[in-house]
Design an enzyme around this catalytic site. Structure first.
Site, PDB file in Angstrom:
ATOM      1  CG  ASP A   1     -81.221 -10.573  47.125  1.00  0.00           C
ATOM      2  OD1 ASP A   1     -81.708 -11.205  46.171  1.00  0.00           O
ATOM      3  OD2 ASP A   1     -80.013 -10.603  47.415  1.00  0.00           O
TER       4      ASP A   1
ATOM      5  NE  ARG B   1     -74.048 -14.267  43.468  1.00  0.00           N
ATOM      6  CZ  ARG B   1     -74.728 -15.348  43.772  1.00  0.00           C
ATOM      7  NH1 ARG B   1     -74.111 -16.452  44.204  1.00  0.00           N
ATOM      8  NH2 ARG B   1     -76.038 -15.396  43.678  1.00  0.00           N
TER       9      ARG B   1
ATOM     10  CG  ASN C   1     -84.508 -13.447  44.077  1.00  0.00           C
ATOM     11  OD1 ASN C   1     -83.522 -13.524  44.802  1.00  0.00           O
ATOM     12  ND2 ASN C   1     -84.686 -14.298  43.084  1.00  0.00           N
ATOM     13  CE  LYS C   2     -79.188 -10.755  40.719  1.00  0.00           C
ATOM     14  NZ  LYS C   2     -78.537  -9.417  40.898  1.00  0.00           N
TER      15      LYS C   2
END
Ligand code: MRU
Length: 350
Positions: free
Chosen positions: A238, A49, A248-249
């Protein structure tokens, strides 16, 4: 002191040796991926990941398939490669590095005039992507480090370390460089619910590198920003769209709002392969939704009632106006992201 880096993806010529990130930090386990389905499953199940690392794994996945199963008829091979690339690309939708790497392989191999040469080119291009990412991350780390005060206390979210890339990492790259330069750096790492990339991976990587790291739960961030004299927040990405909006996360957007409320700079660190100029704004980004079990269970044990409704988006979008700067291998962009990001892709002017 230079940190030792553990490689998440290793090309073996007839298989991919993959660090199983699901087992960290308890166990450093490498698994062998021998089929394209193994690669799809490993990306989907988060054994590998982090945006750059999944791009690298997918690139090797396509090269692996071609080496083992590719037709010796050029046209058939090209048709099959388009289909296999779409298959790999469907393993996770948000990080653009996945489609970027696959498209790069198709484009490069498309220049070759025989099936044999296409297959060889896929392999060399995948190796090149991984090699280039090392240098890219090193530069991101150097630019990121240049933004930090001499004695820095920073906060980061999710995992952007060596294991999320080929080496060094993105946001974490800045901390490795700081350590290498003998600078005084302290990091607060959020645990990053639901699957704990911060607690399991960032805490482990920084500890291994001898960097001062303190783990907090996600809901402690506001208190830490208020009381711990945080100089900056650095996170990864991302997908960054043409206007600078950044996926993003999950939890990143909230941190950006908190940073603004506390007058703390909020930086995104990412390679050009994470910038998607074909997508106009963050509203157009597909946000991956993952299994309910990631929220209802911890380490396989149920913590929520049976039958509960769950919403589990893996990412959120931070609007560009909350971002102080985007740190790339070609420099730091801030202010007018629309033109600043586009300029990064212009050929170098002499
Ligand atoms: O779901 P994950 O663990 O793949 O999410 C990773 C992130 O959100 C990272 O911040 C991002 O990919 C950057 S990795 C250098």
């Amino acid at each position: 002191m230079t940190a030792e880096f553990i490689k998440p993806v290793i090309w073996e010529g007839d298989a991919i040796r993959l660090l199983n990130q699901q087992k960290l930090p308890g166990e450093v386990e490498y698994i062998f991926l021998k089929t394209i389905e193994d690669v799809w499953d490993s990306i989907s199940e988060l054994k590998v990941r982090g945006a750059p690392a999944i791009g690298i794994a997918a690139a090797y996945g396509l090269a692996l398939w071609a080496k083992k199963n590719g037709s010796d008829d050029l046209q058939t091979l090209k048709t099959d490669l388009t289909e296999k690339s779409a298959y790999l690309n469907s393993s996770r939708p948000t990080a653009v590095n996945l489609s970027w790497a696959l498209q790069r392989l198709l484009k490069a191999s498309g220049e070759e005039a025989s099936a044999e040469k296409v297959i060889t080119r896929l392999e060399t291009e995948a190796i090149l992507i991984q090699q280039e990412d090392e240098e890219t991350c090193r530069r991101i780390g150097e630019y990121g480090f240049s933004l930090l005060p001499e004695q820095a206390t920073v906060l980061t979210h999710c995992n952007t370390g060596a294991i999320a890339t080929s080496k060094y990492g993105t946001a974490l790259g800045a901390f490795y460089i700081a350590k290498e330069q003998g600078a005084d750096i302290s990091v607060f790492a959020t645990e990053t619910r639901p699957v704990l990339q911060g607690a399991r991976l960032t805490a482990w990587e920084l500890q291994q590198a001898g960097i001062d790291v303190t783990l907090i739960t996600d809901n402690m961030a506001a208190h830490v920003l208020r009381t711990k004299q945080i100089d900056a927040i650095l996170v990864g990405a991302d997908r960054i769209t043409a206007n600078g909006d950044t996926a993003n996360k999950i939890g990143t957007y909230g941190l950006a709002i908190l940073a603004k409320a506390h007058g703390i700079p909020f930086y995104i660190a990412a390679p050009l392969s994470t910038i998607d100029l074909h997508t106009a704004t963050g509203d157009d980004i597909v946000i991956e939704e993952r299994h309910a079990e990631e929220i209802t269970h911890i380490a396989g044990k149920r913590i929520a009632p049976e039958g509960i409704n769950v919403f589990n988006p893996a990412f959120d979008v931070t609007p560009h106006e909350l971002i102080t700067g985007i740190i790339t291998e070609k420099g730091i962009v801030s202010g007018d992201y629309e033109s600043g990001l586009a300029e990064l892709f212009e050929p170098a002017r002499i």
